[in-house]
Motif scaffolding. Structure first.
Motif, PDB file in Angstrom:
ATOM      1  N   VAL A 183       0.849  -1.199   0.000  1.00 51.48           N
ATOM      2  CA  VAL A 183       0.000   0.000   0.000  1.00 51.48           C
ATOM      3  C   VAL A 183       0.883   1.247   0.000  1.00 51.48           C
ATOM      4  O   VAL A 183       0.605   2.219  -0.703  1.00 51.48           O
ATOM      5  CB  VAL A 183      -0.962  -0.015   1.218  1.00 51.48           C
TER       6      VAL A 183
ATOM      7  N   SER B 164      -3.285   5.762   4.283  1.00 53.93           N
ATOM      8  CA  SER B 164      -4.550   5.028   4.176  1.00 53.93           C
ATOM      9  C   SER B 164      -4.901   4.844   2.690  1.00 53.93           C
ATOM     10  O   SER B 164      -4.344   5.521   1.832  1.00 53.93           O
ATOM     11  CB  SER B 164      -5.671   5.776   4.885  1.00 53.93           C
ATOM     12  N   ILE B 165      -5.816   3.942   2.462  1.00 57.28           N
ATOM     13  CA  ILE B 165      -6.182   3.634   1.076  1.00 57.28           C
ATOM     14  C   ILE B 165      -7.628   3.176   1.040  1.00 57.28           C
ATOM     15  O   ILE B 165      -8.134   2.661   2.054  1.00 57.28           O
ATOM     16  CB  ILE B 165      -5.239   2.534   0.517  1.00 57.28           C
ATOM     17  N   ARG B 166      -8.280   3.381  -0.082  1.00 53.49           N
ATOM     18  CA  ARG B 166      -9.674   2.947  -0.163  1.00 53.49           C
ATOM     19  C   ARG B 166      -9.737   1.418  -0.078  1.00 53.49           C
ATOM     20  O   ARG B 166      -8.889   0.713  -0.620  1.00 53.49           O
ATOM     21  CB  ARG B 166     -10.325   3.446  -1.461  1.00 53.49           C
ATOM     22  N   MET B 167     -10.791   0.960   0.591  1.00 58.32           N
ATOM     23  CA  MET B 167     -10.918  -0.477   0.897  1.00 58.32           C
ATOM     24  C   MET B 167     -10.840  -1.350  -0.361  1.00 58.32           C
ATOM     25  O   MET B 167     -10.158  -2.374  -0.371  1.00 58.32           O
ATOM     26  CB  MET B 167     -12.270  -0.684   1.591  1.00 58.32           C
ATOM     27  N   GLU B 168     -11.535  -0.934  -1.432  1.00 56.53           N
ATOM     28  CA  GLU B 168     -11.574  -1.788  -2.621  1.00 56.53           C
ATOM     29  C   GLU B 168     -10.189  -1.918  -3.270  1.00 56.53           C
ATOM     30  O   GLU B 168      -9.844  -2.982  -3.798  1.00 56.53           O
ATOM     31  CB  GLU B 168     -12.627  -1.313  -3.641  1.00 56.53           C
TER      32      GLU B 168
ATOM     33  N   ALA C 247      -7.339  -1.716  -1.534  1.00 54.25           N
ATOM     34  CA  ALA C 247      -6.589  -2.593  -0.628  1.00 54.25           C
ATOM     35  C   ALA C 247      -6.957  -4.054  -0.879  1.00 54.25           C
ATOM     36  O   ALA C 247      -6.088  -4.932  -0.893  1.00 54.25           O
ATOM     37  CB  ALA C 247      -6.880  -2.221   0.816  1.00 54.25           C
ATOM     38  N   GLU C 248      -8.236  -4.311  -1.101  1.00 54.43           N
ATOM     39  CA  GLU C 248      -8.668  -5.693  -1.374  1.00 54.43           C
ATOM     40  C   GLU C 248      -8.024  -6.218  -2.645  1.00 54.43           C
ATOM     41  O   GLU C 248      -7.564  -7.365  -2.684  1.00 54.43           O
ATOM     42  CB  GLU C 248     -10.197  -5.735  -1.532  1.00 54.43           C
TER      43      GLU C 248
END
Lengths: 170, 453
Positions: free
Chosen positions: B53, B63-67, B69-70
């Motif tokens: 990330v 931080s990073i958007r969840m999608e 990161a997934e």
């Protein structure tokens, strides 16, 4: 294990991440102590709770202490923060940081956003969290989205006046 | 660890597209990995994700958007899975999971992926070398541009499990449960075997066979190899040479008589015998290609069985068509008139109140079909007026209009056209449909064979 596998992020273990983050926040006490500001383990854990809640609400994820320690280090010398409002302000700052991270479409880096927050908080907002969130950051996010310089305020004079009026009433 | 315990790992539960996750689950279920092993793996996976990330954000954001990161997590796990797949025994893969850190497993996975990319690029070159020399758009666009596009877009660091391209040209044998570079490798491998088989036939023969499906097969999505292989099997079933792919209506009738009332097992064995003869004729001796052909053969046998039940064998065994042998009619749209004069006539028509006046203007002043077509678009006729004008036209003129607007095939979507063209096409279509079957047949047959100058 099998139940969890349905979630793509099977390998996120919340308790491990949380402990790691609390440790990093506690380390900041060494720097903030000289300004009369310290956090207990419990307060650090609560900050992480807030951060996790806000991250979740904004659909984001973060590792380690993330920006909380950066916010602490940047804001610890603010004349508007004392031991009496320290944790409360930190909770608010963390909350608005992630909100505006999304609002700026990730175009502003962590450092830029925190520095902008600090400058506005100590400057035009005179320590007002309300003005910082509803006026300065909203303006900056709008400017960034429209490709204008974050500090550009040509079109916002009217809005500023109205916001200040609202704040007086508030 | 003994062999008995290793055999507890159920290979069927290991998923090709998320191999690492399913492998860990199986290993945990069979007690080859302890809770502490799982916790260590989890922790190291998070560390790896955090690192990736950071690289993704270029150090700008923690931080990073969840999608996103997934996706990165999926990519990391896919990369590790690729390395674990390289072990021939589950025992060795479990040992690697225990002994080697996730970071290192990931690194080894990236090396494997790099190797696969190199192999896929080499295979792509081979595929281009044995590509069928045919002007079929979907085939050429996928095999040449699509695959090149994949190599440009593929980013093993953050998107290792992305396919990026849709691979519109289908393979005969379906590709299941593989993604990313593994999908492209498999796809290229399949296309290579298919091309290799198709090379036994002349491009003209292939073109004529596909014309047997539809003269405008360019608009269709079909697998060339499947059609050729089926036709070749048909030739062999009829006791003919497969080269030439010369099935005829009579041959198909003969095949129907030969295969009808046979059980699916009998059909399968008859088809298998035909396949053996085909191998002899084409001198096929590549083991891997044979495996591919045999997998396709099962599908072809099934298609034959279904077609026999539905009495649609002619849809499975295609009779070649030769469009160039059909008689062609040449039709000229004629010269367009001067722009000034044309504008004057359109103005006049727009101001006309009665249909009879409009018809007389058209009859007296419009001398070519090219001008008449423009008038249809510009003079704002309503459907009844258009019908009245169509009635004045001859069959050949209607056929030329139908041909020019692809009306006889109705393949192009009306939505892409401007409103006046849509109205014209719709009126023309309804007018032709309202004619007698005989007249309609003349128009569509003529449109099929007309060539517009």
């Amino acid at each position: 294990m099998e139940g969890k596998s349905k979630n793509k992020l099977i390998f996120y273990n919340a308790s491990i991440i949380k402990q790691q983050a609390v440790n990093e926040i506690i380390k900041c006490n060494k720097i903030t102590k000289k300004f009369g500001l310290t956090l207990t383990n419990r307060q650090a854990a609560e900050l992480i709770e807030t951060r996790n809640y806000v991250l979740n609400a904004n659909g984001r994820i973060e590792f380690g202490g993330g920006v909380v320690d950066k916010i602490i280090k940047e804001f610890c010398d603010s004349p508007f923060i004392s031991m009496y409002n320290y944790t409360e302000v930190l909770h608010d700052l963390v909350e608005m940081f992630y909100e505006y991270k999304n609002e700026t479409l990730d175009l502003a880096s962590d450092e830029e956003l925190i520095k902008y927050m600090k400058k506005a908080f100590d400057g035009v907002c005179h320590g007002s969290i309300y003005l910082l969130s509803e006026r300065e950051l909203a303006k900056m996010a709008r400017n960034i989205r429209f490709g204008i310089h974050p500090d550009d305020s040509e079109d916002n004079d009217e809005v500023n006046e109205k916001m200040e009026d609202d704040f007086d009433e508030y | 660890m003994n062999i008995e315990s290793i055999s507890l790992i159920d290979q069927n539960k290991l998923k090709e597209d998320c191999y690492f996750e399913s492998f860990i689950e199986e290993a945990y279920r069979c007690n080859f990995l302890s809770v502490s092993d799982i916790e260590r793996i989890q922790f190291e996976c998070i560390e790896l994700l955090a690192h990736k990330v950071e690289r993704y954000n270029g150090g700008d954001s923690s931080s990073i958007r969840m999608e996103i990161a997934e996706n990165i997590m999926q990519s990391n796990l896919y990369t590790i899975g690729i390395y674990l797949k390289s072990f021939h025994k589950a025992e060795a893969a479990i040992e690697a999971l225990r002994e080697i850190s996730i970071n290192e497993l990931y690194f080894k996975g990236t090396v494997e992926i790099e190797k696969k990319i190199r192999d896929a690029k080499y295979l792509h070159r081979k595929v281009l070398e044995n590509k069928i020399n045919i002007g079929y758009y979907t085939y050429n666009a996928t095999i040449v541009d699509g695959i090149e596009g994949f190599f440009k877009l593929y980013n093993p660091e953050f998107d290792a499990c992305e396919n990026h391209i849709t691979a519109d040209y289908p393979t005969c044998n379906p590709i299941k449960n593989v993604v990313g570079i593994e999908f492209i490798q498999k796809y290229l491998e399949y296309i290579y075997f298919e091309n290799m088989f198709c090379q036994n036939y002349m491009p003209e023969e292939i073109h004529h066979l596909l014309c047997g499906i539809d003269e405008n097969y360019d608009y269709l999505i079909l697998n060339i190899y499947e059609q050729i292989f089926t036709s070749a099997i048909g030739c062999k079933l009829a006791g003919m040479e497969s080269r030439g792919l010369n099935l005829s209506d009579e041959t198909i009738k003969y095949l129907y008589g030969k295969l009808n009332n046979k059980s699916s097992e009998e059909i399968q064995s008859t088809v298998n015998r035909a396949y053996c003869e085909l191998k002899k004729e084409l001198l096929i001796n590549n083991d891997l290609q044979e495996l591919y052909l045999e997998e396709s053969l099962a599908r072809i046998s099934l298609n034959i069985c279904i077609a026999l039940n539905l009495k649609t064998l002619s849809k499975v065994f295609i009779v070649p068509d030769f469009p160039e042998r059909k008689p062609k009619f040449f039709f000229s749209y004629g010269e367009k008139m001067d722009n000034e004069q044309y504008r004057y006539i359109v103005e006049e028509l727009l101001q006309c109140r009665f249909l009879s006046d409009k018809l007389s203007i058209i009859e007296s002043k419009i001398k070519s079909l090219a001008d008449l077509e423009d008038i249809f678009f510009d003079a704002g006729f309503n459907p009844d007026e258009m019908d009245a004008i169509f009635k004045k036209l001859e069959i050949s003129e209607l056929a030329a209009l139908a041909k020019n607007h692809n009306l006889y095939k109705r393949m192009e979507a009306l939505d892409d056209l401007r409103e006046s063209e849509q109205n014209f096409q719709s009126s023309l279509f309804h007018y032709i449909e309202s004619l007698s079957e005989e007249e309609k047949g003349w128009i569509y047959t003529a449109a099929d064979n007309i060539v517009i100058d």
